[in-house]
Design a protein around this motif. Sequence first.
Motif, PDB file in Angstrom:
ATOM      1  N   MET A 148       0.823  -1.201   0.000  1.00 15.88           N
ATOM      2  CA  MET A 148       0.000   0.000   0.000  1.00 15.88           C
ATOM      3  C   MET A 148       0.861   1.255   0.000  1.00 15.88           C
ATOM      4  O   MET A 148       0.370   2.354  -0.177  1.00 15.88           O
ATOM      5  CB  MET A 148      -0.816  -0.007   1.272  1.00 15.88           C
ATOM      6  CG  MET A 148      -2.169   0.545   1.096  1.00 15.88           C
ATOM      7  SD  MET A 148      -3.055   0.383   2.610  1.00 15.88           S
ATOM      8  CE  MET A 148      -1.809   0.404   3.811  1.00 15.88           C
ATOM      9  N   GLU A 166       4.172   4.903   3.881  1.00 18.65           N
ATOM     10  CA  GLU A 166       3.648   5.807   4.898  1.00 18.65           C
ATOM     11  C   GLU A 166       2.283   5.361   5.387  1.00 18.65           C
ATOM     12  O   GLU A 166       1.991   5.423   6.575  1.00 18.65           O
ATOM     13  CB  GLU A 166       3.606   7.228   4.332  1.00 18.65           C
ATOM     14  CG  GLU A 166       5.011   7.656   3.962  1.00 18.65           C
ATOM     15  CD  GLU A 166       5.145   9.126   3.744  1.00 18.65           C
ATOM     16  OE1 GLU A 166       4.136   9.758   3.391  1.00 18.65           O
ATOM     17  OE2 GLU A 166       6.258   9.637   3.940  1.00 18.65           O
ATOM     18  N   GLU A 167       1.462   4.905   4.442  1.00 11.68           N
ATOM     19  CA  GLU A 167       0.167   4.374   4.842  1.00 11.68           C
ATOM     20  C   GLU A 167       0.360   3.200   5.793  1.00 11.68           C
ATOM     21  O   GLU A 167      -0.317   3.091   6.805  1.00 11.68           O
ATOM     22  CB  GLU A 167      -0.633   3.916   3.622  1.00 11.68           C
ATOM     23  CG  GLU A 167      -1.273   5.045   2.849  1.00 11.68           C
ATOM     24  CD  GLU A 167      -0.337   5.628   1.808  1.00 11.68           C
ATOM     25  OE1 GLU A 167       0.867   5.362   1.872  1.00 11.68           O
ATOM     26  OE2 GLU A 167      -0.824   6.361   0.932  1.00 11.68           O
ATOM     27  N   ARG A 191       2.896   2.546   7.718  1.00 16.46           N
ATOM     28  CA  ARG A 191       3.376   2.999   9.026  1.00 16.46           C
ATOM     29  C   ARG A 191       2.244   3.592   9.852  1.00 16.46           C
ATOM     30  O   ARG A 191       2.145   3.369  11.049  1.00 16.46           O
ATOM     31  CB  ARG A 191       4.468   4.042   8.856  1.00 16.46           C
ATOM     32  CG  ARG A 191       5.819   3.397   8.725  1.00 16.46           C
ATOM     33  CD  ARG A 191       6.868   4.451   8.806  1.00 16.46           C
ATOM     34  NE  ARG A 191       7.588   4.494   7.547  1.00 16.46           N
ATOM     35  CZ  ARG A 191       8.507   5.402   7.281  1.00 16.46           C
ATOM     36  NH1 ARG A 191       8.769   6.342   8.151  1.00 16.46           N
ATOM     37  NH2 ARG A 191       9.133   5.381   6.142  1.00 16.46           N
ATOM     38  N   SER A 192       1.376   4.359   9.188  1.00 17.82           N
ATOM     39  CA  SER A 192       0.308   4.992   9.954  1.00 17.82           C
ATOM     40  C   SER A 192      -0.720   3.972  10.420  1.00 17.82           C
ATOM     41  O   SER A 192      -1.536   4.255  11.278  1.00 17.82           O
ATOM     42  CB  SER A 192      -0.358   6.105   9.136  1.00 17.82           C
ATOM     43  OG  SER A 192      -1.230   5.559   8.191  1.00 17.82           O
ATOM     44  N   LEU A 193      -0.665   2.767   9.847  1.00 16.32           N
ATOM     45  CA  LEU A 193      -1.548   1.707  10.348  1.00 16.32           C
ATOM     46  C   LEU A 193      -0.838   0.837  11.371  1.00 16.32           C
ATOM     47  O   LEU A 193      -1.337  -0.204  11.772  1.00 16.32           O
ATOM     48  CB  LEU A 193      -2.040   0.833   9.193  1.00 16.32           C
ATOM     49  CG  LEU A 193      -3.162   1.425   8.351  1.00 16.32           C
ATOM     50  CD1 LEU A 193      -3.469   0.517   7.181  1.00 16.32           C
ATOM     51  CD2 LEU A 193      -4.414   1.638   9.182  1.00 16.32           C
TER      52      LEU A 193
END
Lengths: 356, 336
Positions: free
Chosen positions: B224, B227-228, B230-232
């Motif tokens: 994905m 950064e996405e 990591r933010s999850l």
Amino acid sequence: MTGQILARFTKPLGDFCLDVDLSLPHRGVTAIFGHSGSGKTTLLRCIAGLERTEGSLSVNGEVWQDANRFLPTHRRPLGYVFQEASLFPHLSVLGNLNYGRKRTQQEHRVGLEQAVDLLGIGHLMDRKPDKLSGGERQRVAIARALAVSPRLLLMDEPLAALDLARKQEILPYLERLHEHLDIPVLYVSHSPDEVARLADHLVVMESGRTVAQGPLGEILARLDLPIHLGEDAGVVLEATVAELDPTWHLARLNFPGGSLWTRDSGLTPGHSVRVRVLARDVSLALQHYEHTSIQNVLPAVVEAMAPDDHPGLTLVRLKVGGSVLLARLTQRSAFTLDIQPGHSIFAQVKSVALLE
Amino acid sequence: MKPLPILLFFILLAVVALVSLSLGKFPLPIGEVAAFLAWKSVGLGHVQPDRLPLLENIVLQIRLPRILNACLVGGALSVSGASYQALFVNPLVSPGLLGVLAGASFGAALGMVFLKSWFAIQAATFLGGVAAVGLSLFIARIYQVRSTLMLVLGGIISGAFFTALVSIVKTLADPYTQLPNITFWLMGNLTLADRSTILRMGVPILLGILGLLLLSRQLNALSMGDEEARSLGVHVEWIRALVILLATLISTLTVVLGGIIGWVGLIIPHTARMLIGPNNETLLPVSALLGASYLLLVDDLSRTLFTVEVPIGIVTSLVGIPFFMLVMKNARKGWQ
């Protein structure tokens, strides 16, 4: 400190330098507003830990970053909504929502059902992402960010990649989040309209610095706002629906200091609403004229005046009971009517935009 | 994870393996091979007693190790290719991306010129592969940018460097004895590994494949975007490091087993992705099974097509390229 988000960052980036020192309330929606290149997204990325830079950050008393420690992004209890939603292509909507959820089993402060319900995506659960519209994808992405039960929700212009119709489709859902969740939200935007509708607190950024921060009403009512809103200058009032006039399809809204008539778009008496009064829709009169088409005439006191963007115009701040209105008029009318701070006057409000 | 496709591809592999066991200079009926294996493993089935020593010799001693070798190499290259493709979110990536094959070639060539024992040559091959990947990671690290682009560039540099080193070793090699060996090895060849080598390499290869299969869910998260993910709450750096380590390990070991065998690690993950979609939880095991079946079939061709055996690396390319051109049209499909 509890109850607050304290963020201080300095990050030199070539010509641009991010230099902020913020203390934000740990509740409600804080809009980070500024033009493109003002550093608002960089600030959000620093808060998420996606950019590593000098500074400190604590959220409700929990230190996420200081001189000695830097909590990596994946260990920060946050939800991040990007401009363009990227969902797992191989998972259904439900699978996408469950993905992040499995990683935060210890605390579930937002139920999956609640997230689904708030974003209105219940009927999409079995679909694959490639079968969703742009607006639906973004709603799923927001629900996924919520489903991990973040202690802070970061939204980076979540509507920027969508067309006007899709924006209008999503905004009501964002307003519902605002009403029903007690997760603090940092919302980056360059749209005055989104800010007026959603924010409680406002941070205005320019060239990497914060030029104003405070409650939305207070900031918008400032005459010296260094960022020029131009046509969008105006105030936001919190009001309650006082009465309905079914004959003329109008509703009266009470705000601290007075009341305004507006079109009734299916309002319920007693409900609180947010209205926006643009400076260009407010004109001034020395007397209360009976023979005018304008329905809303409010007694006001001139508080301050400031030059506007155009040399022929001036912005006037008015005190109406406990509230503040802005009016935009030509320098010439201000001169002819002898409008000066301290004078009592009548404000004629031509139109009121109902925000929620 | 979908168990059904995995089961289907497992059956495919079993059938291909059975066919391969019966093929060769001395053809055996498939039924007899099947009966023999059933009798040997669970004691069922009927085999003519006078045929037993023959079957024992051909099936178990000669053909089975070769078939295991092909399965290990094909499976490992495909899983490693599929993992790299998922990691870099790029369909052009193959196991050689970080220079591992060039490095292993150098190790092997160096070993053949300067070292005496077979085992030392294998060790040198392995170390060469690890060194090349180490170099590309180091190059990416110098610039302190944790981006995949830097990794890819590091891999290109490292690969080019080790390819040059291989040429140096080739010029130093004795043109009558050593040079043909090196060239033959670099063409890819499944005949070189003996039984003990296959067993010795088989265990770490299977463990490596298993490790990558266990990481498949995390690999999904990376597809994905960093950064996405990591933010999850995904620990991106750790997963990437582990995947690179395991994929490097198993692809280097395939060089020890069979030299340089190209194309498998690119074509098979692609084909598998087109057949069953981008979910790595299913894609990785299916790639392993399909890769093993494919290399077995190609190996059958290389040993039966002509009286002289053709190096398998040549056949994988000759068969693989037209096959890839056929499936290329739909290559985008499996990524959505």
